[in-house]
Design an enzyme around this catalytic site. Sequence first.
Site, PDB file in Angstrom:
ATOM      1  N   LYS A  84       2.043 -15.090 -36.910  1.00 56.60           N
ATOM      2  CA  LYS A  84       3.173 -15.203 -38.092  1.00 56.60           C
ATOM      3  C   LYS A  84       3.133 -16.583 -38.610  1.00 56.60           C
ATOM      4  O   LYS A  84       3.825 -17.430 -38.003  1.00 56.60           O
ATOM      5  CB  LYS A  84       4.419 -14.539 -37.918  1.00 56.60           C
ATOM      6  CG  LYS A  84       5.649 -14.876 -38.417  1.00 56.60           C
ATOM      7  CD  LYS A  84       5.854 -14.879 -39.770  1.00 56.60           C
ATOM      8  CE  LYS A  84       6.935 -15.517 -40.386  1.00 56.60           C
ATOM      9  NZ  LYS A  84       6.749 -16.934 -40.865  1.00 56.60           N
ATOM     10  N   GLU A 108      15.741 -35.248 -34.713  1.00 58.95           N
ATOM     11  CA  GLU A 108      14.367 -35.183 -35.161  1.00 58.95           C
ATOM     12  C   GLU A 108      14.482 -35.278 -36.621  1.00 58.95           C
ATOM     13  O   GLU A 108      14.873 -34.479 -37.231  1.00 58.95           O
ATOM     14  CB  GLU A 108      13.609 -34.017 -34.664  1.00 58.95           C
ATOM     15  CG  GLU A 108      11.977 -34.040 -34.754  1.00 58.95           C
ATOM     16  CD  GLU A 108      11.327 -32.764 -34.349  1.00 58.95           C
ATOM     17  OE1 GLU A 108      12.261 -31.532 -34.812  1.00 58.95           O
ATOM     18  OE2 GLU A 108      10.502 -32.550 -33.821  1.00 58.95           O
ATOM     19  N   CYS A 140       5.235 -33.035 -33.825  1.00 58.64           N
ATOM     20  CA  CYS A 140       6.058 -32.867 -32.757  1.00 58.64           C
ATOM     21  C   CYS A 140       6.264 -34.042 -31.871  1.00 58.64           C
ATOM     22  O   CYS A 140       7.468 -34.395 -31.521  1.00 58.64           O
ATOM     23  CB  CYS A 140       6.096 -31.577 -31.960  1.00 58.64           C
ATOM     24  SG  CYS A 140       4.290 -31.537 -31.494  1.00 58.64           S
ATOM     25  N   GLU A 170       7.540 -24.180 -27.734  1.00 54.05           N
ATOM     26  CA  GLU A 170       7.175 -25.451 -28.046  1.00 54.05           C
ATOM     27  C   GLU A 170       7.795 -25.958 -29.032  1.00 54.05           C
ATOM     28  O   GLU A 170       7.734 -25.645 -30.505  1.00 54.05           O
ATOM     29  CB  GLU A 170       5.690 -25.341 -28.489  1.00 54.05           C
ATOM     30  CG  GLU A 170       4.697 -24.613 -27.237  1.00 54.05           C
ATOM     31  CD  GLU A 170       3.372 -25.170 -27.057  1.00 54.05           C
ATOM     32  OE1 GLU A 170       2.903 -25.655 -27.956  1.00 54.05           O
ATOM     33  OE2 GLU A 170       2.793 -25.128 -25.962  1.00 54.05           O
TER      34      GLU A 170
HETATM   35  P1  NAD Z   1      10.761 -23.691 -37.966  1.00 58.92           P
HETATM   36  O1  NAD Z   1      11.650 -23.412 -36.715  1.00 58.92           O
HETATM   37  O2  NAD Z   1      11.672 -23.869 -39.134  1.00 58.92           O
HETATM   38  O3  NAD Z   1       9.815 -22.526 -38.171  1.00 58.92           O
HETATM   39  C1  NAD Z   1       8.804 -22.067 -37.191  1.00 58.92           C
HETATM   40  C2  NAD Z   1       8.422 -20.675 -37.569  1.00 58.92           C
HETATM   41  O4  NAD Z   1       9.335 -19.817 -37.271  1.00 58.92           O
HETATM   42  C3  NAD Z   1       7.896 -20.260 -39.104  1.00 58.92           C
HETATM   43  O5  NAD Z   1       6.794 -19.568 -38.997  1.00 58.92           O
HETATM   44  C4  NAD Z   1       9.211 -19.452 -39.394  1.00 58.92           C
HETATM   45  O6  NAD Z   1       8.797 -18.443 -40.530  1.00 58.92           O
HETATM   46  C5  NAD Z   1       9.559 -18.807 -38.161  1.00 58.92           C
HETATM   47  N1  NAD Z   1      10.999 -18.405 -38.051  1.00 58.92           N
HETATM   48  C6  NAD Z   1      12.078 -18.893 -38.820  1.00 58.92           C
HETATM   49  N2  NAD Z   1      13.124 -17.994 -38.400  1.00 58.92           N
HETATM   50  C7  NAD Z   1      12.616 -17.249 -37.691  1.00 58.92           C
HETATM   51  C8  NAD Z   1      13.305 -16.025 -36.849  1.00 58.92           C
HETATM   52  N3  NAD Z   1      14.758 -16.046 -37.006  1.00 58.92           N
HETATM   53  N4  NAD Z   1      12.736 -15.202 -36.097  1.00 58.92           N
HETATM   54  C9  NAD Z   1      11.570 -15.388 -35.968  1.00 58.92           C
HETATM   55  N5  NAD Z   1      10.672 -16.355 -36.572  1.00 58.92           N
HETATM   56  C10 NAD Z   1      11.246 -17.295 -37.517  1.00 58.92           C
HETATM   57  O7  NAD Z   1       9.962 -24.939 -37.856  1.00 58.92           O
HETATM   58  P2  NAD Z   1       9.026 -25.573 -38.705  1.00 58.92           P
HETATM   59  O8  NAD Z   1       9.831 -26.251 -39.582  1.00 58.92           O
HETATM   60  O9  NAD Z   1       7.849 -24.690 -39.249  1.00 58.92           O
HETATM   61  O10 NAD Z   1       8.359 -26.717 -37.883  1.00 58.92           O
HETATM   62  C11 NAD Z   1       8.875 -27.950 -37.574  1.00 58.92           C
HETATM   63  C12 NAD Z   1       9.279 -27.904 -36.140  1.00 58.92           C
HETATM   64  O11 NAD Z   1       8.323 -27.357 -35.152  1.00 58.92           O
HETATM   65  C13 NAD Z   1       9.752 -29.212 -35.718  1.00 58.92           C
HETATM   66  O12 NAD Z   1      10.688 -29.477 -34.794  1.00 58.92           O
HETATM   67  C14 NAD Z   1       8.511 -29.701 -34.774  1.00 58.92           C
HETATM   68  O13 NAD Z   1       8.890 -30.627 -33.918  1.00 58.92           O
HETATM   69  C15 NAD Z   1       8.117 -28.443 -34.174  1.00 58.92           C
HETATM   70  N6  NAD Z   1       6.866 -28.554 -33.653  1.00 58.92           N
HETATM   71  C16 NAD Z   1       6.749 -28.621 -32.236  1.00 58.92           C
HETATM   72  C17 NAD Z   1       5.330 -28.449 -31.627  1.00 58.92           C
HETATM   73  C18 NAD Z   1       5.145 -28.511 -30.127  1.00 58.92           C
HETATM   74  O14 NAD Z   1       4.059 -27.885 -29.786  1.00 58.92           O
HETATM   75  N7  NAD Z   1       6.065 -28.807 -29.305  1.00 58.92           N
HETATM   76  C19 NAD Z   1       4.146 -28.539 -32.573  1.00 58.92           C
HETATM   77  C20 NAD Z   1       4.549 -28.883 -33.957  1.00 58.92           C
HETATM   78  C21 NAD Z   1       5.713 -28.587 -34.483  1.00 58.92           C
END
Ligand code: NAD
Length: 494
Positions: free
Chosen positions: A181, A399, A290, A255
């Site tokens: 997804k 962040e 991240c 992650e």
């Molecule tokens: P987000 O949490 O807003 O969204 C991530 C995913 O989750 C999206 O596909 C979104 O549609 C989905 N999602 C949202 N609500 C959901 C729910 N209730 N149930 C299931 N899925 C749901 O994150 P983002 O804004 O897309 O990404 C940025 C974040 O990701 C930052 O905090 C960044 O640090 C983190 N990140 C971490 C890593 C790592 O490896 N640790 C790598 C890249 C990004």
Amino acid sequence: MVEVQNEIKQYHNIINGEQVSSSTRATMDSIDPSTGNVWVEIPLSTKDDVEQAVSAANDAFTNWSSLSSRERGDYLRSIGDLIPQYGEELLTLETKNNGWVLDEFQYLTIVLKQIWYDAAGSASLIGGKGETVQLGTSSFGYTLREPFGVVLGILPWNAPLFTFTIKAAYALAAGNTVVIKPSEHAAVASLRYGEILAEVLPLGVINVISGLGSEIGESLVSHKQVKKVSLTGSKGTAQAITKASVSTLKPLIFELGGKSPNIIFEDANFEQAINGVIHAIYTPNAGQICAAGSRILIQRTIYDELIAQIKEKMQTPGAVKYGDTLNTVNTMGPIANLPQYHKVCSYIELGQQEGEIVFGGRTGGHTLLPDKPEFVNGYWVEPTLFKVDSNSYRICQEEIFGPIAVAIPFDTEEEAVKIANDTNFGLAAGVWTSNLGRAHRMIKNIESGNVWVNTYSRVGADLPFGGFKESGYGTDTILEYTREKSCVIEIEDK
Ligand code: NAD
């Protein structure tokens, strides 16, 4: 370079090897963050589409998991072989979708190929290699590592191709089937990647479904046939997923985000450290990674001098070049989407109350690219540095996920450790020193899943990448995508 079409193109879900629209035919706009314009349309999926994707993966599981690990490895190796052929197309789509400059991105083709190859190799380490133990005189036992079934990979917008690969490759290697997804903000490269993979893999083994996390997230996570969930995303989403998985006690991998310290001691090689600091927060994807080194901790004896040198380097003509992200002369792309742009701008305002601006602070295409009319409405932000006198401010604790860093002074090694660990996050840390003993002590004392000494952001197939504390738990490695079964056989006739 792959040409990106001007007309609005539609991308489709990949379910059971086919490109399909959402069951209601509804779509969402995908925005090019450089211009703020609609670029392509992607499916707005519903619970019915979730049902189809999960059941395709579930139906494919028996055959896929029955293959020998060598056969699964062969499939994954053949995907690795395809990466050079499709790499440029995929990277171009991702660049256009989330603003990561193509030049910064080229190395990703190599990394993706390495991950598929590494997963293919680790597949053959899994099958039938359990340890056998004698249990008294009449029985023996052994362990098996087995796949879970359908694995759900939920992707963020900042690094879709990398996170897609690291989740799918190891889950598939272990014998699971996969539903991906992608983020609603950057799904295009993942939909195309799914199409390419589905041509190689048996039907239903890989499925990609695009939609809003708030609408289909819960039905995906709580679906009975989904046996494990791996999210790369934010803490809030991890909490929502934890709630949705409570009824089925589903195992989860998270992650999540970071507020990583990049610590420079007075005995460091300054040139290396300055390049490392800049690379850790500004150039890669405008700080939207991240592991971004967003807190620069500098020993007080070199604090002013080092900040002056970072500023000088950032202001050297050509050091930061904004513009068309597909043009490899440019070094800095926009913020990936409008909500994130507003968030970053709000932290620039906050930073001016909490700290003292050293450089940067300007925002908007109209300000940063006034002579390029196509970019005036794009989500551009200038690399920005604030000096602060304490780690307790919100700009030091939250962040931001943009090209915004804080410079914090420290006196001793102990104080550096204390400040480094004074955060809810624990994803990564950089240490710049020529003292080997100190390097080892810092590695031992910093609470984070990754510590890099005299380098930064070394991520790839060779080492796991995961977080401590609120940066998550678990890693996308093959063992995490298997569960262990203990088996006992009675050998004496009764
Ligand atoms: P987000 O949490 O807003 O969204 C991530 C995913 O989750 C999206 O596909 C979104 O549609 C989905 N999602 C949202 N609500 C959901 C729910 N209730 N149930 C299931 N899925 C749901 O994150 P983002 O804004 O897309 O990404 C940025 C974040 O990701 C930052 O905090 C960044 O640090 C983190 N990140 C971490 C890593 C790592 O490896 N640790 C790598 C890249 C990004």
